[in-house]
Each structure stands twice: as C-alpha cells, then as structure tokens.
Motif scaffolding. Structure first.
Motif, PDB file in Angstrom:
ATOM      1  N   LEU A   6       7.070  23.090 -10.937  1.00 50.64           N
ATOM      2  CA  LEU A   6       5.795  22.618 -10.386  1.00 50.64           C
ATOM      3  C   LEU A   6       5.857  22.571  -8.858  1.00 50.64           C
ATOM      4  O   LEU A   6       4.923  23.010  -8.178  1.00 50.64           O
ATOM      5  CB  LEU A   6       5.476  21.222 -10.932  1.00 50.64           C
ATOM      6  CG  LEU A   6       4.307  20.511 -10.248  1.00 50.64           C
ATOM      7  CD1 LEU A   6       2.973  21.142 -10.646  1.00 50.64           C
ATOM      8  CD2 LEU A   6       4.291  19.031 -10.569  1.00 50.64           C
ATOM      9  N   PHE A   7       6.986  22.065  -8.322  1.00 52.67           N
ATOM     10  CA  PHE A   7       7.092  21.900  -6.872  1.00 52.67           C
ATOM     11  C   PHE A   7       7.284  23.239  -6.159  1.00 52.67           C
ATOM     12  O   PHE A   7       6.892  23.390  -5.002  1.00 52.67           O
ATOM     13  CB  PHE A   7       8.200  20.894  -6.536  1.00 52.67           C
ATOM     14  CG  PHE A   7       7.940  19.562  -7.173  1.00 52.67           C
ATOM     15  CD1 PHE A   7       6.852  18.797  -6.774  1.00 52.67           C
ATOM     16  CD2 PHE A   7       8.718  19.112  -8.218  1.00 52.67           C
ATOM     17  CE1 PHE A   7       6.559  17.596  -7.387  1.00 52.67           C
ATOM     18  CE2 PHE A   7       8.436  17.906  -8.843  1.00 52.67           C
ATOM     19  CZ  PHE A   7       7.351  17.145  -8.427  1.00 52.67           C
TER      20      PHE A   7
ATOM     21  N   LEU B 127       3.765  24.500  -6.055  1.00 56.28           N
ATOM     22  CA  LEU B 127       3.048  23.785  -4.992  1.00 56.28           C
ATOM     23  C   LEU B 127       3.484  24.273  -3.607  1.00 56.28           C
ATOM     24  O   LEU B 127       2.667  24.333  -2.684  1.00 56.28           O
ATOM     25  CB  LEU B 127       3.265  22.265  -5.109  1.00 56.28           C
ATOM     26  CG  LEU B 127       2.489  21.560  -6.209  1.00 56.28           C
ATOM     27  CD1 LEU B 127       2.918  20.105  -6.348  1.00 56.28           C
ATOM     28  CD2 LEU B 127       0.980  21.616  -5.962  1.00 56.28           C
TER      29      LEU B 127
ATOM     30  N   LEU C  79       1.599  27.375  -2.966  1.00 55.90           N
ATOM     31  CA  LEU C  79       0.214  27.033  -2.645  1.00 55.90           C
ATOM     32  C   LEU C  79       0.118  26.531  -1.198  1.00 55.90           C
ATOM     33  O   LEU C  79      -0.765  26.965  -0.434  1.00 55.90           O
ATOM     34  CB  LEU C  79      -0.299  25.967  -3.618  1.00 55.90           C
ATOM     35  CG  LEU C  79      -1.694  25.407  -3.360  1.00 55.90           C
ATOM     36  CD1 LEU C  79      -2.758  26.488  -3.569  1.00 55.90           C
ATOM     37  CD2 LEU C  79      -2.000  24.211  -4.257  1.00 55.90           C
ATOM     38  N   THR C  80       1.041  25.640  -0.826  1.00 59.88           N
ATOM     39  CA  THR C  80       1.029  25.070   0.535  1.00 59.88           C
ATOM     40  C   THR C  80       1.193  26.162   1.577  1.00 59.88           C
ATOM     41  O   THR C  80       0.441  26.223   2.558  1.00 59.88           O
ATOM     42  CB  THR C  80       2.177  24.040   0.690  1.00 59.88           C
ATOM     43  OG1 THR C  80       2.073  23.103  -0.360  1.00 59.88           O
ATOM     44  CG2 THR C  80       2.105  23.323   2.018  1.00 59.88           C
TER      45      THR C  80
ATOM     46  N   LEU D 145      -1.855  28.336   1.903  1.00 62.46           N
ATOM     47  CA  LEU D 145      -2.886  27.646   2.697  1.00 62.46           C
ATOM     48  C   LEU D 145      -2.510  27.619   4.178  1.00 62.46           C
ATOM     49  O   LEU D 145      -3.363  27.773   5.055  1.00 62.46           O
ATOM     50  CB  LEU D 145      -3.082  26.215   2.189  1.00 62.46           C
ATOM     51  CG  LEU D 145      -3.831  26.052   0.871  1.00 62.46           C
ATOM     52  CD1 LEU D 145      -3.744  24.621   0.361  1.00 62.46           C
ATOM     53  CD2 LEU D 145      -5.302  26.450   1.020  1.00 62.46           C
ATOM     54  N   GLN D 146      -1.202  27.441   4.443  1.00 66.63           N
ATOM     55  CA  GLN D 146      -0.743  27.400   5.840  1.00 66.63           C
ATOM     56  C   GLN D 146      -0.939  28.756   6.526  1.00 66.63           C
ATOM     57  O   GLN D 146      -1.264  28.809   7.718  1.00 66.63           O
ATOM     58  CB  GLN D 146       0.727  26.989   5.907  1.00 66.63           C
ATOM     59  CG  GLN D 146       0.904  25.474   5.848  1.00 66.63           C
ATOM     60  CD  GLN D 146       2.352  25.060   5.837  1.00 66.63           C
ATOM     61  OE1 GLN D 146       3.201  25.761   5.308  1.00 66.63           O
ATOM     62  NE2 GLN D 146       2.632  23.912   6.399  1.00 66.63           N
TER      63      GLN D 146
END
Lengths: 163, 153
Positions: free
Chosen positions: A124-125, A128, A131-132, A135-136
């Motif tokens: 999961l991490f 994430l 995803l982070t 977005l960055q």
C-alpha cells in the motif's frame, strides 16, 4: 528566510538525517544484531550506505533547487530528479534493499529446532509513494510553466516603455 | 488558487495520509504481536496417550489489540509428516477492535495410525502461522514458525 538560506538549511537537515545518522547508527548497534540481520539475508552495511548515498544526492539536489531560478531548466531537472530520488528511497526502504520486492518482503531465519518466516506486506505504501511522486511531477511541471509565464510577463513589462 | 498550488495541497495530503497510515499500522501490528506474547497466555499442549489411540494437540492464545486500528488476526496450526503432507490443520480468525482481547483455541487431532508413525520415528513438524491485517486489511504481516515435533515437545 530567503530561498537560498532555506535551501542550505534543508540540505543540511537532509545530510544529517540521511547521511550522518545511517553512517553513525551502525556503530552503536551491538555485533550480535548485525549477525542476526545477516542471517536474514539483509546486508545492513550495504543498506545504510545506499541510504547515505541517496541522502547525499538529495542534499545536492536541494541546494541546486535553492540556487537556480524556478524558471530555469536546471531547476526543472533538479526538481524532477529529486522526485525520482524520493520514489527510489521509498521503494528501497519498503523493499528492504531489494527493489523487485515492491513492498512485499520475506525474511527467513533459522531458529532453534526450526525455521521462522516473516512476510511483510507494505505494498500500500509503495503504491502511495508512486501516487505522491506522480503528483509531485505534475506539481513540478505546473510550477515550472507558471514561473516561465511570470518571467516572460516581467520581461515584457520591463521592456515596455512607460507611456 | 493556481493549479500547481492545488496539486501541492494534494501532495501534502497524500504524504500526511501515508505517514499517518504507516505509523498507525505499525503501532497496531506491533501492539497485537507484543500483546499476544506478553499480555496473554500461550499454551501448546500435546497429548499422546498410549500407542494405538489418537493423539491431540491444542494451542491456546489470548491476542489483544492495544493499537488504534481494527486488526484482523488469523491463526493456523498444522502438523505435517516427513513429506510435508498435513496430517491435520485448524484455523481461527478474530477481529480485534482497539483495546479488544479474545481467546483463540486451536485443536489438532492426529489419527492412531499417524501417532504410530510418529512413535516409530517419523520426522514430524508443526507449523504455526499468525497473520495480522490492519488499516482496512491493506497492510499486513504474516509470521510462520515451523518446528520439529521432537523439539516442540
């Protein structure tokens, strides 16, 4: 605080946490823990050196970002590299040194009279982290486009003679 | 607010969520493991009466969850013969709310024929698996201990 001094401070903090700490902490760990780690197949020395290397590169990139103009390609390249380093760091940490694990780590140790197998599921991490960083990257590109527009606008205003 | 600022806020929210989720998950899983080991009682009892009669094995655990997240704890015990074939297996799963504690009892029955094989020196092992899932079952840890029966006795 100016952009440059905050970049120097940020680079120093990164250097202490990701370079100083990983290089210093192993000297405080008792030898038997090192042996225990080596039995699990995790090379603690290689792991800490990799973290320190990532920290060193991240510090340099932070400095470059602080000193380059936000509208320059050097800044864009440093910011994108910084994002890539962050993803690499997350993958490396959650996979305990083996990127192919993608957050799912199996550690097998021999115990008296048998075998102990531990499976950590941290996928999961890792997702994430992807995803982070995604977005960055979008943030970096949009910020760069905005800085270029503002720079062009300022240039236009400066070159237009007052009526 | 400009588009990149909106994305910046999103990045911060995802990062905060990740850090919070990671911390709470580790806290919950470590809490259940430590709570099961230190807070509760673990008992492994083997009962092989005389040759020719079936044998039994019972594992009692009292897992508790001192963490802040609901955790699903699954326990499985299997006895395996020398080829790794299960002779018997038992499984139980409990949902532990924060602060909750439950008793788990696993029971194995070994046939008289298998008891005879064990008595005759067959290499037998017991496998105990503890599986913990938390943070909406998205994060987990599975620990499997395999012991030779002679050592387990």
């Amino acid at each position: 605080m100016s952009r440059r001094s905050s970049a120097v401070l940020s680079a120093l903090i990164t250097l202490v946490i990701f370079v100083g700490l990983p290089l210093y902490a192993p000297s405080q760990i008792p030898e038997e823990y090192f042996e225990m780690f080596s039995e699990t197949g995790v090379d603690l020395n290689a792991f800490t050196y990799q973290i320190a290397a990532i920290g060193l590169i991240a510090s340099v990139l932070t400095l470059v970002k602080g000193f380059a103009s936000k509208a320059s390609y050097i800044y864009l390249l440093a910011a994108l590299s910084s994002n890539a380093m962050m993803l690499y760091f997350n993958l490396f940490t959650f996979s305990v040194g083996d990127l192919a694990n993608l957050g799912q780590v199996t550690v097998t140790t021999e115990i008296p009279g048998g075998v102990n197998t531990m499976l950590l599921d941290m996928r999961l991490f890792v997702q994430l982290a992807f995803l982070t960083v995604g977005l960055q990257v979008i943030y970096t590109v949009l910020e760069f486009i905005n800085a270029r527009k503002e720079e062009a606008k300022a240039g236009m205003e400066a070159s237009t003679p007052p009526s | 607010m400009k588009a990149y600022q909106v994305v910046g806020v999103l990045v911060t929210l995802v990062q905060l969520g990740s850090i919070l989720g990671f911390g709470l998950s580790l806290h919950a899983m470590a809490g259940v493991v430590m709570g099961t080991i230190s807070g509760g009682e673990i008992g492994l009892e083997m009962n092989f009466e005389e040759p020719g009669s079936p044998g039994t094995m019972e594992l009692n655990l009292s897992p508790n969850n001192p963490g802040l997240l609901e955790t699903t704890a699954s326990f499985e015990i299997t006895i395996l013969d020398d080829l790794g074939v299960p002779l018997d297996t038992d499984y139980e799963s409990v949902v532990l709310e924060p602060g909750d504690s439950q008793d788990v009892s696993l029971w194995l029955e070994i046939s008289a024929a298998d008891v005879m094989r064990i008595v005759d020196g067959m290499e037998t092992s017991v496998e105990v698996t503890i599986n913990l899932r938390t943070f909406y079952d998205l994060v987990g840890i599975t620990n499997t201990i395999r012991l030779e029966v002679t050592e387990a006795i």
